[in-house]
Write an enzyme that holds these catalytic residues in place. Structure first.
Site, short mmCIF file in Angstrom:
data_model
loop_
_atom_site.label_atom_id
_atom_site.label_comp_id
_atom_site.label_asym_id
_atom_site.label_seq_id
_atom_site.Cartn_x
_atom_site.Cartn_y
_atom_site.Cartn_z
N GLY A 1 55.34 26.37 -13.59
CA GLY A 1 56.18 26.05 -14.85
C GLY A 1 56.61 24.61 -14.76
O GLY A 1 56.83 24.06 -14.07
N CYS B 1 61.89 24.42 -7.93
CA CYS B 1 61.53 23.60 -9.23
C CYS B 1 61.08 22.18 -8.60
O CYS B 1 61.47 21.81 -7.50
CB CYS B 1 63.01 23.18 -9.57
N LEU B 2 59.92 21.90 -9.46
CA LEU B 2 59.06 20.74 -9.03
C LEU B 2 60.11 19.50 -9.06
O LEU B 2 60.00 18.46 -8.34
CB LEU B 2 58.16 20.56 -9.88
N HIS C 1 63.73 29.78 -16.77
CA HIS C 1 63.97 28.44 -16.09
C HIS C 1 63.79 27.33 -16.92
O HIS C 1 64.51 26.19 -16.90
CB HIS C 1 63.40 28.78 -14.74
N GLU C 2 62.58 27.35 -17.49
CA GLU C 2 61.86 26.28 -18.22
C GLU C 2 62.90 25.85 -19.47
O GLU C 2 63.02 24.69 -19.97
CB GLU C 2 60.42 26.39 -18.58
N HIS D 1 65.80 23.96 -18.91
CA HIS D 1 65.34 22.47 -18.56
C HIS D 1 65.60 21.85 -19.89
O HIS D 1 66.08 20.62 -19.87
CB HIS D 1 64.13 22.35 -18.11
N GLN E 1 60.90 17.04 -17.46
CA GLN E 1 60.44 16.66 -16.00
C GLN E 1 59.25 15.86 -15.85
O GLN E 1 59.19 15.22 -14.92
CB GLN E 1 59.91 18.18 -15.39
NI NI Z 1 62.24 23.65 -12.79
#
Ligand code: NI
Length: 174
Positions: free
Chosen positions: A46, A94-95, A136-137, A140, A51
């Site tokens: 995701g 998380c990236l 989660h997204e 963000h 991000q």
């Molecule tokens: Ni994330």
């Protein structure tokens, strides 16, 4: 499509609230495609627009298992319209916080309303990994990271390590 640089925490763009898109036009479709390419290359399941430094309410997902056919999804203006009382725990990563993981508790099932890649209104009810990932997204897009669900002590420990990692990467000229 183009791979975009992923913003690492801590960074103000990850703490900012993204703005709704007026419509899913070609520029948003291109953003979704670039974000998918970036997510697959990472690799991740995701990615939210914050991000990649874009404050628009756009996210992409693909929770298909390795070896299964890919199921790319793009969502604009996603909104959770219902969440179950029943909770589930998932070890999230998380990236934007590479190599850090923590057990996060969230509603087990959610119903989410969004615009798809064609700008069509969609509503899905889901559970399991997809429900966790969507929450989660969407976090963000509201400037919330998974570490914000942890105690200040745990959060600061992780963020301190990330400051070091970013410094190291800057020195290495990455
Ligand atoms: Ni994330």
């Amino acid at each position: 499509m183009a791979k975009l640089p992923i913003v690492l925490a801590p960074d103000p763009v990850l703490k900012a609230k993204a703005k709704p898109v007026a419509a899913v036009d070609d520029s948003i479709r291109r953003l979704m495609d670039d974000m998918l390419e970036t997510m697959y290359a990472a690799p991740g399941i995701g990615l939210a627009a914050n991000q990649v430094g874009v404050l628009k309410r756009v996210l992409v997902l693909d929770v298909a298992r390795e070896g299964d056919a890919p199921t790319p999804m793009g969502m604009a203006n996603p909104e959770i319209v219902w969440a179950s009382d029943e909770l589930s725990v998932y070890n999230e990563g998380c990236l934007s916080l590479p190599e850090h993981y923590a057990d996060i508790t969230r509603p087990k099932e959610v119903r989410v309303r969004y615009l798809d890649r064609d700008g069509k209104k969609q509503e899905i009810e889901t559970d399991g990994l997809l429900a966790t990932c969507i929450q989660h997204e969407i976090d963000h897009l509201d400037g919330v990271l998974f570490v914000d669900h942890l105690s200040a002590l745990k959060r600061n420990m992780i963020l301190k390590k990330l400051v070091k990692l970013k410094k190291q990467r800057a020195e290495d000229g990455e």
